[in-house]
Scaffold this motif. Structure first.
Motif, PDB file in Angstrom:
ATOM      1  N   ALA B  28       6.049   5.361   5.893  1.00 42.82           N
ATOM      2  CA  ALA B  28       7.065   4.808   6.790  1.00 42.82           C
ATOM      3  C   ALA B  28       8.200   5.786   7.023  1.00 42.82           C
ATOM      4  O   ALA B  28       8.683   6.442   6.094  1.00 42.82           O
ATOM      5  CB  ALA B  28       7.615   3.515   6.211  1.00 42.82           C
ATOM      6  N   GLY B  29       8.631   5.867   8.262  1.00 46.86           N
ATOM      7  CA  GLY B  29       9.786   6.686   8.599  1.00 46.86           C
ATOM      8  C   GLY B  29       9.482   8.161   8.746  1.00 46.86           C
ATOM      9  O   GLY B  29      10.350   8.954   9.079  1.00 46.86           O
ATOM     10  N   LYS B  30       8.229   8.571   8.479  1.00 48.41           N
ATOM     11  CA  LYS B  30       7.926  10.005   8.536  1.00 48.41           C
ATOM     12  C   LYS B  30       6.907  10.298   9.635  1.00 48.41           C
ATOM     13  O   LYS B  30       6.196  11.279   9.584  1.00 48.41           O
ATOM     14  CB  LYS B  30       7.340  10.476   7.181  1.00 48.41           C
ATOM     15  CG  LYS B  30       8.130  10.041   5.958  1.00 48.41           C
ATOM     16  CD  LYS B  30       9.403  10.822   5.840  1.00 48.41           C
ATOM     17  CE  LYS B  30      10.267  10.518   4.610  1.00 48.41           C
ATOM     18  NZ  LYS B  30      10.199   9.237   3.975  1.00 48.41           N
ATOM     19  N   ASP B 109      -0.667  -0.790   1.982  1.00 49.41           N
ATOM     20  CA  ASP B 109       0.719  -1.267   2.029  1.00 49.41           C
ATOM     21  C   ASP B 109       1.709  -0.140   2.284  1.00 49.41           C
ATOM     22  O   ASP B 109       2.820  -0.381   2.744  1.00 49.41           O
ATOM     23  CB  ASP B 109       1.066  -1.993   0.731  1.00 49.41           C
ATOM     24  CG  ASP B 109       0.698  -1.172  -0.494  1.00 49.41           C
ATOM     25  OD1 ASP B 109      -0.142  -0.258  -0.358  1.00 49.41           O
ATOM     26  OD2 ASP B 109       1.256  -1.436  -1.577  1.00 49.41           O
ATOM     27  N   TRP B 111       0.579   3.135   3.602  1.00 50.30           N
ATOM     28  CA  TRP B 111       0.121   4.041   4.657  1.00 50.30           C
ATOM     29  C   TRP B 111       0.679   3.546   5.989  1.00 50.30           C
ATOM     30  O   TRP B 111       0.462   2.404   6.391  1.00 50.30           O
ATOM     31  CB  TRP B 111      -1.414   4.083   4.672  1.00 50.30           C
ATOM     32  CG  TRP B 111      -1.964   5.004   5.706  1.00 50.30           C
ATOM     33  CD1 TRP B 111      -1.688   6.324   5.840  1.00 50.30           C
ATOM     34  CD2 TRP B 111      -2.885   4.665   6.747  1.00 50.30           C
ATOM     35  NE1 TRP B 111      -2.382   6.847   6.892  1.00 50.30           N
ATOM     36  CE2 TRP B 111      -3.121   5.847   7.479  1.00 50.30           C
ATOM     37  CE3 TRP B 111      -3.528   3.482   7.134  1.00 50.30           C
ATOM     38  CZ2 TRP B 111      -3.979   5.887   8.577  1.00 50.30           C
ATOM     39  CZ3 TRP B 111      -4.384   3.532   8.213  1.00 50.30           C
ATOM     40  CH2 TRP B 111      -4.602   4.720   8.942  1.00 50.30           C
ATOM     41  N   ALA B 112       1.424   4.376   6.660  1.00 45.89           N
ATOM     42  CA  ALA B 112       2.239   3.905   7.772  1.00 45.89           C
ATOM     43  C   ALA B 112       1.440   3.559   9.014  1.00 45.89           C
ATOM     44  O   ALA B 112       1.891   2.774   9.842  1.00 45.89           O
ATOM     45  CB  ALA B 112       3.298   4.942   8.115  1.00 45.89           C
ATOM     46  N   SER B 113       0.248   4.115   9.184  1.00 41.75           N
ATOM     47  CA  SER B 113      -0.488   3.839  10.427  1.00 41.75           C
ATOM     48  C   SER B 113      -1.366   2.608  10.304  1.00 41.75           C
ATOM     49  O   SER B 113      -2.194   2.342  11.171  1.00 41.75           O
ATOM     50  CB  SER B 113      -1.354   5.049  10.804  1.00 41.75           C
ATOM     51  OG  SER B 113      -0.570   6.213  10.816  1.00 41.75           O
TER      52      SER B 113
END
Ligand SMILES: Nc1ncnc2c1ncn2[C@@H]1O[C@H](COP(=O)(O)OP(=O)(O)OP(=O)(O)O)[C@@H](O)[C@H]1O
Ligand SMILES: Nc1ncnc2c1ncn2[C@@H]1O[C@H](COP(=O)(O)OP(=O)(O)OP(=O)(O)O)[C@@H](O)[C@H]1O
Ligand SMILES: [Mg+2]
Ligand SMILES: [Mg+2]
Ligand code: NI
Lengths: 345, 570, 278, 587
Positions: B28-30, B109, B111-113
């Motif tokens: 998240a956020g990156k 939970d 992993w942002a994608s």
């Protein structure tokens, strides 16, 4: 009113049972310092509470800002849980306070850095640049203001006043652009970017690159300070002691420098105290325009992207600078003007 | 000549966005595009699908897959790998692909994608029959184009022989990732390493690469140095020796750098398009970089008063008729935004785009708008604002749930901070006002806008927003495959206005789960005509300035840069 | 009468007053003399250079006549600038004077409040406020006043600290004057130089800040505009050399601030009875 | 070249003000020779200070000067009027120096006294800073500042009025100039110190042949020191001659009137026969009557001011310094109490404490029966409505930015009258009345304080104090800057008002003549302690304390011959003190 009678003049502190003479001196000032430090702590605490409360009053919380419009509700929930944002605000604040006391300001949501690292990286650079601007500005503004006062209502005074006003009402951003356009891109005298690199030493090693950003930062301060200086000097030139000094055979120049200057510094000192937090807070426009990432930019982008830990960290730094600035200004004024020393108690 | 002698390129990163992540597992956020662009020059994905060759499609030279074969029932896909090695000489194997699946599966939970039901949920089995073959089995039939363009592209083979460990001193063991705890431990370890920005150029983990570049410099201030990977053995080898990615604190700072010659590939504000000569004379070509995105204003269909009004198609048609996209694009954006008439990105053109969308079903036509509204019982009140005077559901009446006396007065909550956006809404307000649609513009920073427009129901207190705009940099960027289920699907998270239409839902469902290639066009047509949102010109990703002599700079609509294709002419 | 004459003797002050009057006429009466379309946009006639199609200063990106726009914008800028500047100055001056004069606990509390205010960065406060308040001119004045009274408070307090030790203040005290009276009739008038300088800066700040808070979504709404916003828009065209977008609003701001400054100087002369000794 | 040090020829000075031109000096001629003392006397506001300022070219920018003012620098005469500022700098302090009339504001508030004196030395002599500083200490000592080493490190606001005045004198003496222009150099000084200063000046004149242009209203000082006297009135010199001639056989009507107004000096001491002035003021009998009645002890009258064991401390460089020690004073309604004492003895400090401006560290101040320290807000205001105040520093206590009319009307504005606000017209009328009472011209209310002479400012302060009908008047040196004729009139006003209103009055003064004439009882302070008090007539005619006797002996008489006798008597007394302390001297 339960306070001491205000009209009591400065150093007069009648009515206190006389303690032993010598200890009274240190005790008085020492107690003043302790009291001010305590007050300052309260200020910092209050500021952090206010900022914390305001942050949490913002609609939606930080998750959207950090994760963007494509984030799913699960991701948002996960983010909030991970950062403790799902807890009651009071608890969040207390844990923030607890961590801050141990020197841990948390991690930025976005920068992949701890807040203290992020600040440690930028603070020295910002201090250097704004500090230089301030020094340059004071060196120019104080003599300029005094000179104007001495030449009151002559052509020079008018021109310098106008110049100061023009400089002040020009947006810093525009001013910087103009300087770049003229001195960098047309004349090629100085680079258009501030010194790049991480350390102070690296920055200082490129003096030519410092010229434009320092100048851009200094011009508005020169405008401000010179106006205040002019006004205060005018006030003092009318005082009787100026006549006495002249009657001693002190040259007018010396009268101005030795007598009037010191007595006229009050507003400038007060302003300097105010510029300390500005220095710590950074000069956003200069940083943006001259590609010099510092505190201003850090704070601005954190505000824009709801990077709460960074925001709070910056505010803490700025509040410390504020209270220190205000204390230093008070002390310097007391040093300059013995009549106001009563305030130090 | 001079250009020929150069072996490096200075590329300007977007203003005030310093790279802060290179690990090919996003958190998240990156997820900023420049982060993933850098990552992609270090680690090639399993499947590359982008617009870097002029149109959207697979770019086989830039990925690790050799052949991708779908089974007849479309439930499984067999991928053979290119014959490639990691920079340490180890071969790239199917185990490396498996490692990715293992890690992502165990860490959905963080992993942002991740998106529920999608990768990796939709893959029921990852088989590795041999070193160079991977076989994926899906939970149901999916559209192969969709799979290729938006699902397989997420997979990045990871060096299992180097990364499958949970501490510096462990010996890597791919088997570790197969347990849930192991996967978590490895993921955590990699992320923790990724959080140490200072070691990006030195950490041995990040030296095991297979992309055309290696990372040789990464400063705190965000300056990145990419150096040609000499060990690279793929088809997408770099020509430029060194690529410097330069961070800037603002567009103005960047423009100054461009003008002083410190940047070879940078960007300028849209006003620069007004007089490109000023950059051309400095030896730059000015090229807008269109993004694979759409820009729109979501109607809040659940707004207590205006919801019923918005639900009337004729109202949406009338309003769309009032938006002069061509003029806005040309005059206000100076060409730095391109008209968009439907749910499919229009630049570059693709097979997904229908003729109907391309033709713009609702061109600027205030009279048509006036007629539509007048025909449905709206008449101007004393203040000139249209008012429903004929409620009811008849053909010439306002429509279901629209009350008598309801005014056509809209508050637009627009993203602040851009002169173009401000002007665009000033223009829209002007034309709307003239047509009797009262418009009030409020503006707020992007974050505030996004935070205050969550999908809502009419009885919720904060359901009072009416028509928000958050598209100064494009409202929605797509992956390779521009299906809109996350934006327009009933109940979707990013369907802020709670639009709900059975037919569009079906079309979107089909676009991912049917094998019929024409379904996207049907979706494009229906979306253009049914107006789930108000379409607006789509701003370009940036207006680029590229030094003359720098070639191979076809600008990828996915906003990624591919420095390995660049070269100096001569 | 004597005050007026003293004021009139400062020729620049008169020039300033006249310039202000002219500007006020320009923004109020100007549009009557030189009517232009300032509501409906006209993209067909956008970005015209000066002199085309009867637009002496050209048109802007929306096709508004720039000269006419200057007049409309001036209404907001003058109103907000002067009122917000006045608000900040009045509040700040009173606050600082009371704190400095009364001293003791009152001073400590009041100045710590100012410290706290300064410690909360204005950007942040504006950002939060922008989500709470609806942007009206009145609101803008209040908000701008709210973020800018702190510096004058500090300045005036510093001055008040030394003024309060003067015999005439002590005398007022001995005569039983209330704090209120002493502050208003003795302390503040004797810090007038600083107050006046600060007031001119406040006005300049407010005019420019209006544009700045537009950035945060709190500025004036279309089709109105203000000089700061015009100037900011114009600066985007600096490399094109579009001086007609930059200079007119820039000059207007400079003229207002200059004029106010000179008027301020004149006022100072009125109060500064001792005049020159050199 | 002759001995002329200063030659003023046809000097005209006119001020430009808002209310038109004010001619201050109208064509005067004056010459001062080496070793001579020329006294410039005359009515308050007659142009004495303006004349003396013009000698050093220090007139404000609003002044227009014509004529010539020549100073002798070595053998050349230089015209100050035409000499440019940068050359004047060299003359000032070295050739001619100046003692300013209002010492309270004449010093830089942020510079130590030592530095201010040393600066004068450094301006004209190339000596190391340390030497200059030592010299400064010596100078301070020579003008009678106690503990000069410590005082050198103090700031002006930490000194009493008289002490500041002596610092100003020290500055003027620093470079041993050929001409000293002293504008009322002893107004703020008590008689003993004044006598010391006069001795100092006399020795300078005698030993170094310094010329002295002495502006003063004190005929005693004139008699004591001057060789020649020039009498000014309305900007002109109306009479000029040798001192004996002018004082004893005045030719001009104005001079005669002036001399008539001189208050009767108190008896020099118990051992010296007092030579009463042949022209006793008629009003003085009235005063004596009231004195008699007080002496009779009418204790039924209300006590308006009561100091009970009051001690007051200042804090200097962190140390507490006691300025007043256990002082007991009472003033009853209708009673006038004189507070006298040496400069720096704590008179003003005590006065401030009466008004609640200082909080006693011990004891209690009861004002009209209420403790000022404890009164707050409205109660305090009501209390102060019945008190009139005159500050020692007439210039400093007037707000420079307010019109004189506004300043005078301020008590009216604060308290109204009889519980009711006054209309603007009523205020204006009252201000006129008051201006008239203190003999200031109409129109004065529309000018600013700095446009007045020292004496005029003092009267403005007095007018302000009388604006309400006070029950108690605390007046700190209310007449020190007034020439005798005006002083006489002002005192008469005071007396009349007193008779009418019956207020109590704490009258702080070093002018024993005035105290003698005006007050019923007198209290003598020394080093913050009350050394003696009692009915004025008793104390003055038979002082119990040697200190009091010394004070009395120091009062100069306006008759040159008589003054010479008095001086000798004083010296005898002073030396006698060493030999045999007077009986009953409680130390
Ligand atoms: N603000 C102050 N701080 C410190 N010391 C002070 C202050 N004011 C007065 N003093 C000291 O207190 C003593 C008494 O001063 P005060 O002004 O009461 O004298 P005074 O009797 O009025 O003398 P004078 O006749 O010269 O006016 C002096 O020694 C003086 O130096
Ligand atoms: N700066 C000024 N502006 C206008 N008028 C002034 C100014 N200074 C002095 N005067 C006027 O000039 C006249 C002479 O003043 P000056 O100070 O010489 O009087 P003085 O003889 O010294 O009186 P005093 O004994 O009261 O000190 C007075 O009437 C005064 O009002
Ligand atoms: Mg005088
Ligand atoms: Mg005194
Ligand atoms: Ni109070």
């Amino acid at each position: 009113m339960t306070t001491a009678i205000p009209a009591q003049s400065g150093a007069v502190e009648a009515g206190v049972a006389a303690p032993p003479p010598v200890r009274a001196a240190r005790g008085g000032f020492g107690r003043f310092l302790i009291r001010r430090v305590l007050q300052s702590l309260v200020v910092i605490l209050v500021v952090s509470v206010i900022v914390f409360a305001l942050l949490h009053a913002l609609p939606g919380g930080p998750a959207r800002g950090v994760l963007g419009q494509q984030a799913s509700p699960e991701q948002i929930a996960a983010f909030e849980a991970a950062n403790g944002l799902d807890q009651p605000v009071v608890l969040q604040y207390l844990s923030f306070l607890g961590r801050s006391l141990t020197g841990d300001l948390g991690d930025s949501y976005l920068l992949n850095q701890s807040v203290s690292d992020a600040i440690a990286l930028r603070l020295p650079k910002t201090l250097l640049l704004t500090g230089l601007s301030l020094v340059v500005a004071v060196l120019i503004a104080v003599p300029a203001g005094v000179y104007q006062a001495v030449r009151r209502n002559r052509a020079v005074d008018y021109w310098l006043s106008t110049l100061a006003i023009v400089a002040y009402s020009t947006p810093t951003f525009f001013l910087g652009m103009l300087l770049i356009l003229l001195l960098s891109q047309t004349a090629g005298l100085f680079p258009a970017a501030a010194p790049q690199g991480t350390g102070i030493a690296e920055v200082l090693a490129q003096p030519a690159a410092l010229v434009l950003p320092v100048l851009t930062g200094a011009v508005p301060i020169v405008a401000t300070f010179s106006r205040y200086m002019r006004s205060a000097t005018l006030d003092n030139l009318g005082e009787d002691y100026v006549r006495t000094a002249r009657a001693k055979g002190t040259a007018y120049r010396r009268v101005v420098l030795r007598h009037v200057l010191r007595n006229s510094l009050t507003p400038v000192v007060a302003m300097l105290g105010y510029y300390l937090p500005v220095m710590f807070g950074g000069a956003l426009v200069v940083e943006q325009l001259f590609n010099y990432p510092g505190m201003g930019l850090l704070f601005w982008s954190a505000a824009q992207s709801s990077d709460f830990p960074v925001l709070l960290g910056c505010v803490l730094v700025i509040s410390v600078a504020t209270v220190v600035g205000s204390l230093v200004a008070d002390l310097v004024q007391a040093l300059l003007d013995p009549r106001t020393r009563g305030g130090l108690r | 000549d001079e250009a020929a002698a150069r072996t490096d390129v200075n590329y300007a990163l977007p203003a005030n966005a310093t790279p802060n992540w290179i690990v090919p597992l996003g958190i998240a956020g990156k997820l900023a595009t420049h982060n993933s662009a850098i990552t992609r020059t270090l680690w090639e994905p399993l499947v590359a699908y982008d617009g870097s060759e002029g149109e959207m499609g697979r770019v086989a030279s830039a990925d690790l897959a050799d052949e991708i074969t779908f089974s007849d029932d479309s439930r499984t896909v067999t991928i053979t790998l290119d014959d490639r090695t990691w920079s340490d000489g180890e071969p790239v194997t199917s185990a490396d692909v498996k490692l990715w699946f293992d890690l992502v599966k165990g860490n959905t939970d963080v992993w942002a994608s991740y998106s529920e039901g999608r990768m990796p949920d939709n893959v029921t089995e990852v088989a590795t029959p041999d070193e160079k073959t991977v076989e994926l089995t899906f939970d149901k039939v999916y559209n192969p184009e969709w799979l290729q363009a938006s699902q397989l592209t997420l997979v990045v083979p990871l060096p299992s022989h180097a990364w499958a460990k949970s501490a510096d001193d462990e010996t890597p063991d791919p088997a570790l990732a197969e347990t849930e705890d192991g996967a978590k431990a490895i993921f955590e370890y990699l992320i923790a390493q990724g959080e140490d920005l200072g070691t990006y150029a030195t950490n041995p983990l990040w030296q095991t690469i297979n992309g055309p570049y290696s990372l040789t410099g990464f400063t705190d201030s965000g300056q990145v140095e990419l150096t040609k990977n000499e060990k690279y053995d793929g088809d997408d080898a770099a020509s430029i020796e060194t690529v410097n990615l330069l961070p800037y604190t603002s567009t103005d700072a960047e423009v100054n750098a461009v003008r002083s010659g410190a940047v070879d590939y940078g960007y300028i504000p849209t006003t620069g398009l007004d007089a490109p000569e000023q950059y051309e004379s400095l030896g730059f070509a000015v090229e807008p970089w269109a993004g694979w995105s759409i820009t729109y204003l979501p109607y809040n269909f659940n707004h207590p008063e205006l919801g019923p009004v918005y639900r009337q198609l004729y109202v949406r048609q009338a309003l769309q008729h009032l938006v002069d996209q061509e003029q806005i694009s040309d005059v206000i954006w100076k060409g730095a935004a391109l008209p968009g008439y439907g749910p499919v990105p229009q630049n570059p053109e693709s097979d997904f785009l229908s003729e109907e969308q391309k033709a713009n079903p609702y061109p600027f036509d205030p009279e048509a708008a006036a007629t539509l509204l007048a025909d449905h019982g709206w008449t101007a009140g004393s203040d000139g604002v249209l008012e429903c005077t004929s409620p009811g559901t008849g053909d010439d009446q306002c429509g279901e749930d629209v009350e008598k006396g309801q005014q056509l007065a809209i508050t637009i909550l627009a993203q602040s901070g851009s002169a173009e956006t401000d002007n665009m809404f000033a223009e829209i307000k002007s034309t709307f006002d003239q047509a009797g649609v009262a418009v009030t513009i409020e503006s707020a920073p992007l974050n505030t806008v996004l935070s205050s427009i969550a999908p809502c129901t009419a009885d919720q207190a904060d359901c009072d927003w009416q028509l928000p705009f958050f598209g100064t940099a494009g409202s929605w960027y797509f992956g390779g495959y521009p299906s809109g289920e996350r934006v327009f699907g009933t109940g979707a998270a990013s369907n802020f206005g709670s639009y709900s239409d059975d037919e569009l839902d079906t079309l979107m469902h089909d676009s991912t789960e049917s094998t019929d290639p024409s379904v996207m066009q049907a979706y494009s047509k229906y979306g253009a005509e049914n107006l789930p949102v108000m379409w607006l010109p789509n701003p370009v990703y940036q207006v680029s300035v590229i030094k003359e002599g720098l070639e191979g700079t076809t600008q990828d609509p996915l906003a990624s840069f591919h420095p390995q294709r660049w070269s100096w002419a001569g | 009468m004597t005050a007026l004459r003293r004021f009139a003797r400062n020729r620049l002050a008169v020039v300033g007053a006249v310039a202000l009057a002219v500007l006020v006429l320009f923004v109020l009466v100007g549009p009557l003399v030189y009517p232009t379309e300032q509501v409906a946009t006209d993209l067909g006639a956008a970005n015209l250079p000066p002199g085309t199609d009867g637009h002496p200063l050209g048109t802007d990106a929306l096709g508004y006549d720039n000269l006419g726009r200057l007049m409309i914008a001036g209404r907001v800028s003058l109103l907000v600038g002067v009122l917000a500047g006045a608000l900040a100055t009045v509040v700040g001056t009173l606050w600082g004077a009371v704190a400095g004069y009364v001293g003791g606990v009152v001073d400590a509390v009041m100045m710590r409040v100012v410290d706290a205010g300064i410690a909360i960065p204005a950007i942040f406060l504006l950002l939060v406020l922008s989500t709470i308040v609806r942007p009206t001119v009145g609101m803008m004045i209040v908000v701008l006043g709210l973020v800018s009274w702190l510096v004058p408070a500090r300045l005036i307090r510093a001055e008040a600290l030394s003024v309060r030790t003067r015999d005439y203040v002590v005398a007022a005290r001995a005569m039983g004057a209330t704090h209120r009276r002493t502050v208003l009739t003795h302390v503040i008038p004797n810090t007038v130089g600083t107050v006046v300088v600060n007031a001119t800066f406040q006005v300049a700040d407010a005019i420019l800040l209006v544009a700045y808070i537009s950035f945060l979504g709190m500025g004036v709404q279309p089709p109105t505009t203000d000089w700061g916003a015009m100037l900011n828009d114009g600066i985007n065209y600096i490399y094109q050399g579009a001086w007609w977008l930059i200079l007119p609003p820039g000059l207007a701001i400079v003229i207002v601030v200059c004029a106010l400054n000179f008027v301020g100087d004149g006022l100072r002369d009125v109060v500064d009875v001792k005049g020159r000794t050199a | 070249m002759s001995d002329v040090v200063l030659r003023i020829a046809d000097l005209n000075v006119t001020f430009t003000t808002d209310s038109g031109d004010v001619p201050a000096v109208r064509g005067i001629d004056l010459e001062v020779r080496r070793g001579r003392v020329v006294a410039l006397v005359g009515e308050s506001g007659s142009g004495k200070s303006v004349t003396s300022l013009s000698v050093l070219g220090l007139l404000p920018g609003t002044a227009r000067v014509t004529g010539s003012v020549e100073l002798a620098d070595g053998d050349t005469l230089r015209d100050v009027v035409t000499t440019p500022e940068d050359q004047l700098v060299d003359l000032r302090g070295r050739v001619a120096s100046m003692v300013f009339q209002e010492p309270m504001t004449a010093l830089n508030p942020t510079m130590t006294l030592g530095d201010q004196v040393a600066e004068a030395v450094l301006n004209h002599e190339r000596v190391p800073r340390a030497v200059a500083r030592e010299r400064a200490v010596e100078l301070l000592r020579s003008v009678g500042i106690p503990e000069p080493e410590r005082r050198a490190g103090q700031y002006p606001h930490e000194l009493s009025g008289g002490q500041r005045q002596r610092v100003v004198i020290a500055i003027a003496l620093a470079c041993e100039p050929r001409l000293i222009v002293a504008d009322e150099p002893t107004t703020a000084l008590d008689v003993t110190v004044q006598a010391g200063i006069l001795d100092l000046l006399r020795s300078l004149v005698a030993e170094r042949e310094t010329a002295l242009l002495l502006v003063t209203h004190n005929m005693g000082v004139v008699a004591d020191l001057a060789d020649e006297v020039a009498v000014m009135s309305g900007g002109r010199i109306v009479e000029h001659g040798l001192v004996d001639q002018v004082l004893l056989e005045p030719a001009h009507a104005y001079t005669r009137a002036l001399l008539d107004a001189v208050p009767e000096p108190p008896p020099a001491s118990s051992t010296t026969a007092s030579r009463r002035s042949s022209l006793s003021r008629p009003g003085s009998t009235g005063a004596e009557v009231s004195t008699g009645s007080t002496a009779g002890g009418d204790d039924a009258r209300e006590v308006v001011l009561d100091l009970r064991g009051v001690s007051l401390d200042y804090r200097v460089q962190g140390r507490h310094v006691r300025a007043v020690e256990r002082l007991d004073l009472t003033v009853r309604a209708g009673e006038m109490l004189g507070l006298v004492g040496e400069s720096g003895s704590g008179k003003s400090t005590a006065g401030r404490a009466c008004l609640g401006l200082l909080t006693p560290s011990e004891g209690e101040v009861l004002l009209l029966g209420t403790s000022v320290a404890r009164a707050r807000g409205r109660a305090r205001r009501r209390l102060l409505a019945d008190v009139g105040v005159v500050f020692q520093d007439p210039g400093g206590s007037l707000d420079p930015r307010r019109l004189v009319g506004e300043s005078i009307a301020e008590p009216l504005a604060i308290h109204g009258r009889d519980g009711r606000r006054l209309t603007a017209a009523e205020k204006r009328a009252r201000v006129r009345e008051l201006l008239d009472a203190v003999r200031l011209p109409a129109g004065a209310e529309r000018r600013y304080p700095h446009e007045f002479s020292g004496g005029q400012r003092q009267r403005i302060g007095l007018a302000r104090a009388l604006a309400l009908r006070p029950r108690l008047l605390v007046a700190d040196e209310p007449t020190s800057a007034l020439d005798v004729s005006v002083q006489a009139e002002v005192l008469q006003v005071l007396r009349d008002l007193h008779a009418e209103l019956g207020f109590g009055c704490l009258f702080i003064s070093h002018d024993l003549g005035v105290v003698h004439e005006l007050t019923d009882r007198v209290a003598v302070l020394r080093s913050g302690r009350l050394v003696e008090s009692g009915a004025t007539a008793d104390v003055f005619s038979a002082p119990r304390e040697l200190y009091t006797a010394e004070l009395l002996a120091s009062v100069p008489a306006p008759d040159p011959v008589a003054q010479r006798e008095r001086r000798e008597a004083r010296l005898r007394l002073a030396s006698g003190e060493d030999v045999a302390p007077a009986p009953g001297a409680a130390r």
